[in-house]
Enzyme design. Structure first.
Site, PDB file in Angstrom:
ATOM      1  N   HIS A 108       8.415   9.905   9.252  1.00 29.67           N
ATOM      2  CA  HIS A 108       7.357  10.443  10.195  1.00 29.67           C
ATOM      3  C   HIS A 108       7.926  11.176  11.471  1.00 29.67           C
ATOM      4  O   HIS A 108       7.052  11.331  12.410  1.00 29.67           O
ATOM      5  CB  HIS A 108       6.325   9.266  10.512  1.00 29.67           C
ATOM      6  CG  HIS A 108       5.500   8.961   9.466  1.00 29.67           C
ATOM      7  ND1 HIS A 108       5.643   7.949   8.316  1.00 29.67           N
ATOM      8  CD2 HIS A 108       3.942   9.066   9.259  1.00 29.67           C
ATOM      9  CE1 HIS A 108       4.933   7.849   7.605  1.00 29.67           C
ATOM     10  NE2 HIS A 108       3.752   8.421   8.267  1.00 29.67           N
TER      11      HIS A 108
ATOM     12  N   HIS B  79       4.599  13.772   6.049  1.00 29.50           N
ATOM     13  CA  HIS B  79       3.316  13.699   6.574  1.00 29.50           C
ATOM     14  C   HIS B  79       3.131  14.864   7.297  1.00 29.50           C
ATOM     15  O   HIS B  79       3.393  14.977   8.557  1.00 29.50           O
ATOM     16  CB  HIS B  79       2.848  12.480   7.166  1.00 29.50           C
ATOM     17  CG  HIS B  79       1.412  12.174   7.604  1.00 29.50           C
ATOM     18  ND1 HIS B  79       0.488  13.324   8.190  1.00 29.50           N
ATOM     19  CD2 HIS B  79       0.696  10.971   7.259  1.00 29.50           C
ATOM     20  CE1 HIS B  79      -0.587  12.649   8.041  1.00 29.50           C
ATOM     21  NE2 HIS B  79      -0.557  11.208   7.728  1.00 29.50           N
TER      22      HIS B  79
ATOM     23  N   GLU C 217      -4.133   6.032  -0.819  1.00 35.45           N
ATOM     24  CA  GLU C 217      -5.122   6.817   0.146  1.00 35.45           C
ATOM     25  C   GLU C 217      -5.217   8.250  -0.301  1.00 35.45           C
ATOM     26  O   GLU C 217      -5.308   9.144   0.688  1.00 35.45           O
ATOM     27  CB  GLU C 217      -4.500   6.954   1.507  1.00 35.45           C
ATOM     28  CG  GLU C 217      -4.341   5.172   2.024  1.00 35.45           C
ATOM     29  CD  GLU C 217      -3.524   5.250   3.400  1.00 35.45           C
ATOM     30  OE1 GLU C 217      -3.790   4.450   4.178  1.00 35.45           O
ATOM     31  OE2 GLU C 217      -2.510   5.786   3.524  1.00 35.45           O
TER      32      GLU C 217
ATOM     33  N   CYS D 164      -9.542   9.041   9.218  1.00 41.59           N
ATOM     34  CA  CYS D 164      -8.624  10.141   9.489  1.00 41.59           C
ATOM     35  C   CYS D 164      -8.820  11.179   8.451  1.00 41.59           C
ATOM     36  O   CYS D 164      -8.726  12.268   8.757  1.00 41.59           O
ATOM     37  CB  CYS D 164      -7.503   9.635   9.236  1.00 41.59           C
ATOM     38  SG  CYS D 164      -6.844   8.771  10.603  1.00 41.59           S
TER      39      CYS D 164
ATOM     40  N   CYS E  55      -4.087   4.529  12.978  1.00 39.10           N
ATOM     41  CA  CYS E  55      -4.305   5.856  13.131  1.00 39.10           C
ATOM     42  C   CYS E  55      -5.788   6.410  13.164  1.00 39.10           C
ATOM     43  O   CYS E  55      -6.055   7.256  14.034  1.00 39.10           O
ATOM     44  CB  CYS E  55      -3.840   6.558  11.636  1.00 39.10           C
ATOM     45  SG  CYS E  55      -4.332   5.662  10.301  1.00 39.10           S
TER      46      CYS E  55
HETATM   47  O1  FUB Z   1       0.898   7.702   7.613  1.00 37.15           O
HETATM   48  C1  FUB Z   1       0.194   7.862   9.138  1.00 37.15           C
HETATM   49  C2  FUB Z   1      -0.998   7.560   8.838  1.00 37.15           C
HETATM   50  O2  FUB Z   1      -1.128   6.024   8.276  1.00 37.15           O
HETATM   51  C3  FUB Z   1      -1.766   8.279   7.592  1.00 37.15           C
HETATM   52  O3  FUB Z   1      -2.466   9.398   8.147  1.00 37.15           O
HETATM   53  C4  FUB Z   1      -2.926   7.290   7.267  1.00 37.15           C
HETATM   54  O4  FUB Z   1      -3.541   7.620   6.141  1.00 37.15           O
HETATM   55  C5  FUB Z   1      -2.046   6.025   7.211  1.00 37.15           C
HETATM   56  O5  FUB Z   1      -1.383   5.793   6.067  1.00 37.15           O
HETATM   57 ZN    ZN Z   2      -6.342   6.538   9.690  1.00 36.10          ZN
END
Ligand code: FUB
Ligand code: ZN
Length: 683
Positions: free
Chosen positions: A162, A212, A329, A347, A420
């Protein structure tokens, strides 16, 4: 193959640079009227924005402090200590809260908050390495970075680190802070980091499909602020890296884990369906729209159009929620929209707002704002409790329960280890004024019906537009037009799909019966004939001071049915009034919700309840309700009042049954279900 791909990438990059370097860059044909130019004055959103400012944002900063997120920055500045939170992306909660607080300062100036942010930004600056790298999970102790971070910078970017996700949120926050306050403190940190990212990644340099997505959107924002072509070309470079991962085996039964989870199973221009982790996906699609708008890339445009079509025809809940599947997810298969296990991460709703706004700006069609509005009034704000400090990470569509098998979940929580969603809401909510109006030359779009005032310019003429309405509870909209001098332009008022007998701009959902009421529009009290364009009423005239436009939208209670291919919704209806989707919750229905039947002929009464759930329009009808005897051996129906509340307002009064979809006949009632019994036993 790789060679051809990189030549193509280079060509794309050159055209990006050319577009960026010519003084007249291409861009979205329609621009949003900035949040700085819109003052809200309504009874629905303004109290929520106030709560966001007074409760959510302070709670969020406080939780960033209490959970050591801020300490991570302090330790990174000192280059000593031990990373003190769980996830390497925990830095982003601070960025997102700064972003929200920045928007919020425009609404509610607050010197203390401003000063607090200045101090926090100093901590962020101190944590940044001299070359611009900013990632506390490594900088605190580079010899022992976070497990997800990899031994060297960027080596685990695709999978877990990330690093670029953190950068993307930093850029988004920096631009909001700069636009809201005029200060460049955070922006300078972001630019230094972006320069490092651009120097590190690109043709002939390092390549990765960011694990991401969001860095792409963030870079585009920095490009807009600075005009620096590298920011746009690097955003495009990242888009073009998708679909090249050597470890992806499409034949593996678990292929999504290595491919579509990251939208990395195909080159972006070949992606045609909404797939994988929903938040990542929708940030990617937002960036595709951005880059398509800025470069004129037709392949990218065709791809994002097709993905949107797939989402809207097959993968969107009636509440606007997306990402049906908890494992990963992610988006499910076509029509895979289960109710009890619906994941619908908050989110993902935030991301869907961003994406649909961009699609609207590309195409000028009302259907994108219809979806945006659906998400806003339903699946987005269901994510935050009425107190402003309790949240849902995932937004269920049904809580199946019974007195004999009580479920303990779900209930809202103040914060999550992975937090998040709360911070994403904190940033989206106060940016809402930026979604109300848009403009393209002499076309002024009224997209959301939120009371308040905007000041814009048509040609060189200042024009003030004031909306007075009581939306979403009433469909009477008033727009007072006040140009400084008589001015000719088009006011395009969105005619919401739901007011035109269209539950969804696809066959995924439809209204069970056509509406008998029609939209009507008057100007200065006289009915007007108007043309329509892409779902908008086009009101073309020379506008004079105090011209009054009145729009009446039909506000009957509508029953919605799903496409028969949505298994869980077969034989069921959902309830909608205006843009608001309803649910029945245990608290209003004798402790149950799953036993209520809504036959086709059911008629509803509506009543505004100012004291309930911060003021809601409540629906009621007399319906059959299934009752079981104490021994669970015999069944009967009684008639009782069904009380429905807006879906967004559920789970504010304790836990219990809730349902959005109601069986129309006895044969579709899920009786005391074996499934819920097994689930309870299995826990
Ligand atoms: O990976 C960062 C955030 O954490 C993601 O956007 C969410 O879905 C959660 O997994
Ligand atoms: Zn979230």
């Amino acid at each position: 193959m790789n060679h051809i791909l990189s030549s193509l990438a280079l060509l794309g990059l050159l055209s990006t640079q050319a577009a960026a370097q010519t003084g007249k860059r291409s861009d979205y044909p329609i621009q949003a009227v900035s949040f700085t130019k819109v003052q809200l004055a309504d009874n629905f959103w303004l109290p929520r924005l106030k709560t966001n400012t007074e409760v959510t944002i302070p709670a969020s900063f406080q939780r960033c402090e209490a959970t050591n997120r801020v300490k991570n920055f302090e330790m990174a500045a000192a280059r000593q200590g031990k990373f003190a939170t769980i996830f390497p992306f925990d830095d982003t909660d601070i960025y997102k809260t700064i972003e929200g607080a920045s928007y919020s300062l425009r609404l509610y100036p607050d010197e203390k908050l401003d000063a607090y942010m200045d101090a926090l930004i100093k901590k962020v600056a101190a944590a940044q390495e001299p070359d611009g790298y900013l990632y506390t999970a490594r900088t605190i102790d580079p010899a022992h970075p976070h497990d997800w971070a990899g031994p060297e910078r960027w080596v685990k970017e695709r999978e877990l680190s990330h690093e670029l996700y953190n950068s993307g949120h930093l850029y988004e926050a920096a631009v909001a802070h700069y636009e809201a306050t005029g200060k460049k403190t955070l922006l300078n940190i972001a630019l230094k980091n972006a320069d490092l990212v651009c120097a590190t990644f690109g043709p002939g340099k390092r390549a990765v499909a960011p694990g991401h997505e969001i860095v792409e959107m963030g870079l585009v924002k920095l490009y807009r602020v600075t005009g620096k072509p590298e920011y746009l070309s690097t955003a495009k470079f990242f888009l073009d890296q998708r679909g090249r991962y050597a470890g992806y085996d499409p034949k593996s039964p678990d292929a999504w884990r290595n491919g579509s989870y990251w939208q990395d199973h195909k080159p972006v221009v070949d992606q045609k369906e909404a797939e994988g982790h929903a938040v990542r996906a929708e940030y990617l699609y937002s960036a595709m729209a951005d880059v398509a708008a800025l470069t004129g890339d037709q392949q990218l445009l065709a791809a994002v159009d097709s993905i949107w079509q797939n989402m809207v025809t097959r993968k969107l809940y009636v509440t606007g929620g997306t990402g049906a599947v908890p494992g990963g997810e992610r988006f499910g298969a076509n029509y895979e929209l289960p109710n009890t296990t619906a994941y619908n991460e908050t989110c993902a709703s935030v991301a869907n707002v961003y994406w649909n706004q961009r699609m609207f700006q590309l195409h000028g069609e009302a259907k994108y704002v219809d979806i945006l509005e659906k998400v806003l009034y339903n699946g987005l704000i269901s994510g935050v409790g009425l107190d402003g400090k309790s949240f849902f990470y995932s937004n269920a569509m049904q809580i199946r329960n019974s007195a004999s098998f009580p479920q303990t979940e779900p209930q809202r929580a103040g914060w999550f280890d992975c937090s998040c969603c709360p911070t994403n809401l904190a940033r989206l909510m106060p940016s809402l004024p930026g979604y109300v109006y848009a403009q393209s030359g002499r076309d002024v779009y009224a997209n959301l019906f939120i009371s308040g005032t905007t000041e814009l310019k048509v040609g060189n003429q200042p024009v003030r537009i004031t909306q007075h309405n009581n939306y979403p509870w009433q469909g009477d909209l008033k727009f007072t037009m006040s140009p400084a001098a008589a001015t000719e332009f088009n006011l395009l008022v969105r005619l919401p799909g739901w007011a035109r007998n269209e539950a969804m701009p696809s066959d995924l959902y439809r209204f069970a019966m056509p509406s008998t009421e029609k939209i009507s529009i008057t100007i200065n009290g006289k009915p007007v004939q108007y043309t329509t364009r892409k779902g908008y009423a086009v009101l073309a005239r020379q506008w004079r001071k105090n011209d009054l436009v009145e729009v009446k939208l039909p506000m009957e209670v509508r029953q919605v049915v799903a496409n028969p291919r949505v298994h869980d919704d077969q034989g069921k209806v959902a309830l909608q009034r205006g843009p608001v989707v309803y649910c029945a919750e245990w608290a209003d229905n004798h402790g149950r919700a799953g036993n209520l039947i809504v036959p086709a002929a059911t008629t509803f009464t509506t009543r505004y309840q100012p004291e309930q759930l911060n003021g809601i329009m409540q629906l009621q009808a007399t319906v059959p309700a299934v009752q079981l005897d104490a021994a669970n051996t015999s069944i009967s129906t009684t008639r009782q009042t069904l009380t429905a509340i807006p879906y967004y307002a559920w789970a504010n009064r304790g836990k219990g049954e809730m349902t959005v979809w109601f069986p129309q006949q006895l044969t579709d009632v899920e009786l005391i279900s074996r499934q819920s019994k097994e689930a309870t036993v299995g826990k």
